[in-house]
Design a protein around this motif. Structure first.
Motif, mmCIF file in Angstrom:
data_model
loop_
_atom_site.group_PDB
_atom_site.id
_atom_site.type_symbol
_atom_site.label_atom_id
_atom_site.label_comp_id
_atom_site.label_asym_id
_atom_site.label_seq_id
_atom_site.Cartn_x
_atom_site.Cartn_y
_atom_site.Cartn_z
ATOM 1 N N MET A 94 -22.535 13.402 49.936
ATOM 2 C CA MET A 94 -22.423 13.824 48.546
ATOM 3 C C MET A 94 -22.361 15.347 48.482
ATOM 4 O O MET A 94 -23.180 16.023 49.088
ATOM 5 C CB MET A 94 -23.652 13.335 47.758
ATOM 6 C CG MET A 94 -23.607 13.773 46.303
ATOM 7 S SD MET A 94 -25.180 13.599 45.476
ATOM 8 C CE MET A 94 -25.498 11.871 45.662
ATOM 9 N N ILE A 95 -21.369 15.827 47.770
ATOM 10 C CA ILE A 95 -21.282 17.278 47.589
ATOM 11 C C ILE A 95 -21.337 17.574 46.082
ATOM 12 O O ILE A 95 -20.345 17.395 45.382
ATOM 13 C CB ILE A 95 -19.977 17.857 48.197
ATOM 14 C CG1 ILE A 95 -19.827 17.431 49.661
ATOM 15 C CG2 ILE A 95 -19.959 19.379 48.057
ATOM 16 C CD1 ILE A 95 -18.576 17.977 50.356
ATOM 17 N N PRO A 96 -22.507 17.990 45.570
ATOM 18 C CA PRO A 96 -22.577 18.365 44.155
ATOM 19 C C PRO A 96 -21.842 19.690 43.955
ATOM 20 O O PRO A 96 -22.164 20.681 44.604
ATOM 21 C CB PRO A 96 -24.082 18.527 43.894
ATOM 22 C CG PRO A 96 -24.771 17.914 45.094
ATOM 23 C CD PRO A 96 -23.816 18.085 46.227
ATOM 24 N N SER A 119 -10.927 12.857 54.697
ATOM 25 C CA SER A 119 -11.856 11.767 54.425
ATOM 26 C C SER A 119 -11.448 11.049 53.136
ATOM 27 O O SER A 119 -10.695 11.597 52.333
ATOM 28 C CB SER A 119 -13.266 12.336 54.252
ATOM 29 O OG SER A 119 -14.156 11.316 53.888
ATOM 30 N N ARG A 120 -11.993 9.848 52.953
ATOM 31 C CA ARG A 120 -11.858 9.186 51.663
ATOM 32 C C ARG A 120 -12.732 9.957 50.669
ATOM 33 O O ARG A 120 -13.876 10.309 50.995
ATOM 34 C CB ARG A 120 -12.358 7.742 51.790
ATOM 35 C CG ARG A 120 -12.096 6.884 50.598
ATOM 36 C CD ARG A 120 -11.983 5.438 51.038
ATOM 37 N NE ARG A 120 -13.266 4.906 51.488
ATOM 38 C CZ ARG A 120 -14.116 4.273 50.673
ATOM 39 N NH1 ARG A 120 -13.838 4.111 49.400
ATOM 40 N NH2 ARG A 120 -15.260 3.798 51.143
ATOM 41 N N VAL A 121 -12.193 10.230 49.488
ATOM 42 C CA VAL A 121 -12.932 11.035 48.507
ATOM 43 C C VAL A 121 -13.099 10.247 47.212
ATOM 44 O O VAL A 121 -12.140 9.707 46.673
ATOM 45 C CB VAL A 121 -12.184 12.366 48.210
ATOM 46 C CG1 VAL A 121 -12.901 13.155 47.113
ATOM 47 C CG2 VAL A 121 -12.068 13.207 49.476
ATOM 48 N N THR A 122 -14.327 10.161 46.741
ATOM 49 C CA THR A 122 -14.627 9.542 45.451
ATOM 50 C C THR A 122 -15.179 10.637 44.547
ATOM 51 O O THR A 122 -15.914 11.505 45.021
ATOM 52 C CB THR A 122 -15.730 8.464 45.620
ATOM 53 O OG1 THR A 122 -15.323 7.585 46.640
ATOM 54 C CG2 THR A 122 -15.981 7.705 44.341
ATOM 55 N N VAL A 123 -14.808 10.594 43.259
ATOM 56 C CA VAL A 123 -15.290 11.619 42.340
ATOM 57 C C VAL A 123 -16.287 11.021 41.358
ATOM 58 O O VAL A 123 -16.039 9.967 40.775
ATOM 59 C CB VAL A 123 -14.112 12.267 41.577
ATOM 60 C CG1 VAL A 123 -14.620 13.192 40.473
ATOM 61 C CG2 VAL A 123 -13.216 13.035 42.541
ATOM 62 N N GLY A 151 -20.315 13.004 60.986
ATOM 63 C CA GLY A 151 -20.286 11.538 60.969
ATOM 64 C C GLY A 151 -20.073 10.913 59.604
ATOM 65 O O GLY A 151 -20.042 9.693 59.481
ATOM 66 N N ALA A 152 -19.901 11.733 58.536
ATOM 67 C CA ALA A 152 -19.673 11.160 57.205
ATOM 68 C C ALA A 152 -18.317 10.457 57.183
ATOM 69 O O ALA A 152 -17.336 10.982 57.706
ATOM 70 C CB ALA A 152 -19.711 12.258 56.141
ATOM 71 N N ASP A 153 -18.267 9.248 56.572
ATOM 72 C CA ASP A 153 -16.981 8.536 56.515
ATOM 73 C C ASP A 153 -16.460 8.414 55.088
ATOM 74 O O ASP A 153 -15.447 7.791 54.838
ATOM 75 C CB ASP A 153 -17.083 7.160 57.188
ATOM 76 C CG ASP A 153 -18.208 6.318 56.593
ATOM 77 O OD1 ASP A 153 -18.809 6.749 55.590
ATOM 78 O OD2 ASP A 153 -18.483 5.243 57.152
ATOM 79 N N GLU A 154 -17.177 9.006 54.153
ATOM 80 C CA GLU A 154 -16.729 9.001 52.755
ATOM 81 C C GLU A 154 -17.361 10.212 52.084
ATOM 82 O O GLU A 154 -18.510 10.551 52.374
ATOM 83 C CB GLU A 154 -17.210 7.719 52.072
ATOM 84 C CG GLU A 154 -16.816 7.631 50.618
ATOM 85 C CD GLU A 154 -17.440 6.416 49.913
ATOM 86 O OE1 GLU A 154 -18.134 5.618 50.567
ATOM 87 O OE2 GLU A 154 -17.229 6.309 48.692
ATOM 88 N N ILE A 155 -16.620 10.867 51.198
ATOM 89 C CA ILE A 155 -17.167 12.017 50.473
ATOM 90 C C ILE A 155 -17.270 11.649 48.999
ATOM 91 O O ILE A 155 -16.294 11.175 48.398
ATOM 92 C CB ILE A 155 -16.230 13.253 50.602
ATOM 93 C CG1 ILE A 155 -16.005 13.637 52.064
ATOM 94 C CG2 ILE A 155 -16.754 14.430 49.775
ATOM 95 C CD1 ILE A 155 -17.208 14.192 52.790
ATOM 96 N N VAL A 156 -18.439 11.841 48.418
ATOM 97 C CA VAL A 156 -18.592 11.720 46.961
ATOM 98 C C VAL A 156 -18.744 13.127 46.419
ATOM 99 O O VAL A 156 -19.704 13.843 46.748
ATOM 100 C CB VAL A 156 -19.821 10.860 46.585
ATOM 101 C CG1 VAL A 156 -19.966 10.803 45.074
ATOM 102 C CG2 VAL A 156 -19.703 9.460 47.169
ATOM 103 N N LEU A 157 -17.776 13.533 45.624
ATOM 104 C CA LEU A 157 -17.796 14.875 45.014
ATOM 105 C C LEU A 157 -18.326 14.741 43.605
ATOM 106 O O LEU A 157 -17.841 13.893 42.843
ATOM 107 C CB LEU A 157 -16.367 15.392 44.875
ATOM 108 C CG LEU A 157 -15.668 16.155 45.979
ATOM 109 C CD1 LEU A 157 -14.296 16.595 45.457
ATOM 110 C CD2 LEU A 157 -16.476 17.357 46.399
#
Ligand code: UTP
Length: 281
Positions: free
Chosen positions: A1-3, A90-94, A42-48
């Motif tokens: 997670m990247i706030p 990476s896969r990115v979710t917002v 090792g992160a396989d998904e990013i939540v922004l």
């Protein structure tokens, strides 16, 4: 997670329109440095977590077929490679934060996207200069201990009032069990010399803790307060990480980080050497 839904006031006027996470450090924006560290850890998904008007951040991390096509047609192979790399990290979710109600609130806004998982959380304001990356060192500590993990950095006592400070109950080498957190304590009242930096492993218990956390100064919900509340129900440890975190969230930090990295980079070091040679350093 990247706030990344903050206002970036320390970087005004540069950040009046441009999100601070899109400012370049050497040849790539701050957000790309952050995602590259997460992926290398090792992160396989990013939540922004984004605020309105910061969509360009997510766009930078997605493929851009039209630009790629143009670069391909023009035979710009290196540039094409760089653009493809940025768009496919990476896969990115917002997730959205409706108003800047603090870092704790931003983390809570990503609760649905994260679900019932332990996750890595990082602030893009610092770049990791470490091998393995700081985030990976935290994950290694989590694999050993199974708890939430904070990134701890020893700072001179007179500087602790700039940071969140961790109270330590138990130490095993570079691992320290945290028994309390105080945001920006006066030096005389600080319980340790350990500052809490912007890298975390958090168990899903953080979401329940943040829901019960009252807003503090400026109506903001502090992540530190949420972690403090989590301490009532589970252990939290910190790792004194190896390597450095370099500030890119303020103009002076950003400038110093650019200069430092440029001096070590084959493509940019001659440009910096030219300035050093003539600038009376
Ligand atoms: P900062 O305290 O650095 O605030 O937030 P900021 O808005 O980014 O920058 P300044 O201090 O005004 O210059 C620490 C991190 O928390 C995120 C920010 O994006 C940054 O990564 N944040 C902060 C949010 O996502 N939402 C908020 O409401 C506040």
């Amino acid at each position: 997670m990247i706030p990344a839904a903050g206002l970036g006031t320390r970087f005004l006027p540069a950040t009046k329109e441009l999100p601070k996470e899109l400012l370049p450090v050497l040849d790539r924006p701050v957000i790309q440095w952050a995602v590259e560290e997460a992926v290398a850890s090792g992160a396989d998904e990013i939540v922004l977590v984004l605020a309105e008007g910061k969509e360009a951040l997510a766009a930078h991390l997605r493929p851009d077929p039209a630009l790629e096509h143009l670069l391909e047609e023009r035979g710009k192979t290196a540039e094409l490679e760089a653009v493809r790399h940025a768009g496919n990290l990476s896969r990115v979710t917002v997730a959205r934060q409706a108003a800047p109600r603090g870092l704790g609130d931003a983390v809570l806004c990503a609760a649905n996207a994260v679900g019932d998982r332990t996750f890595l959380c990082m602030l893009a304001d610092d770049l990791s200069l470490a091998e393995p990356p700081v985030l990976r060192q935290l994950w290694n500590a989590h694999e050993e201990l199974g708890t939430s993990i904070l990134a701890l950095m020893r700072v001179p006592k007179e500087q602790i009032s700039r940071y969140g400070c961790a109270e330590i109950a138990e130490t095993r080498g570079k691992l320290h069990r945290v028994s309390g957190l105080v945001e920006k304590p006066p030096a005389a009242e600080a319980k340790s010399e350990f500052a809490v930096m912007g890298r975390y492993v958090l168990t899903p218990a953080i979401f329940a803790a943040l829901r019960e956390t009252q807003p503090g100064a400026l109506g903001e919900i502090q992540l530190t307060d949420g972690i403090g509340r989590m301490l009532e129900t589970e252990e939290v440890w910190g790792v004194e990480f190896d390597g450095e975190l370099l500030d890119v969230g303020t103009p002076s930090g950003w400038l110093a980080t650019n200069m430092r990295l440029a001096r070590e980079h084959p493509e940019f070091q001659s440009a910096v050497a030219a300035i050093d040679g003539t600038g009376g350093a």
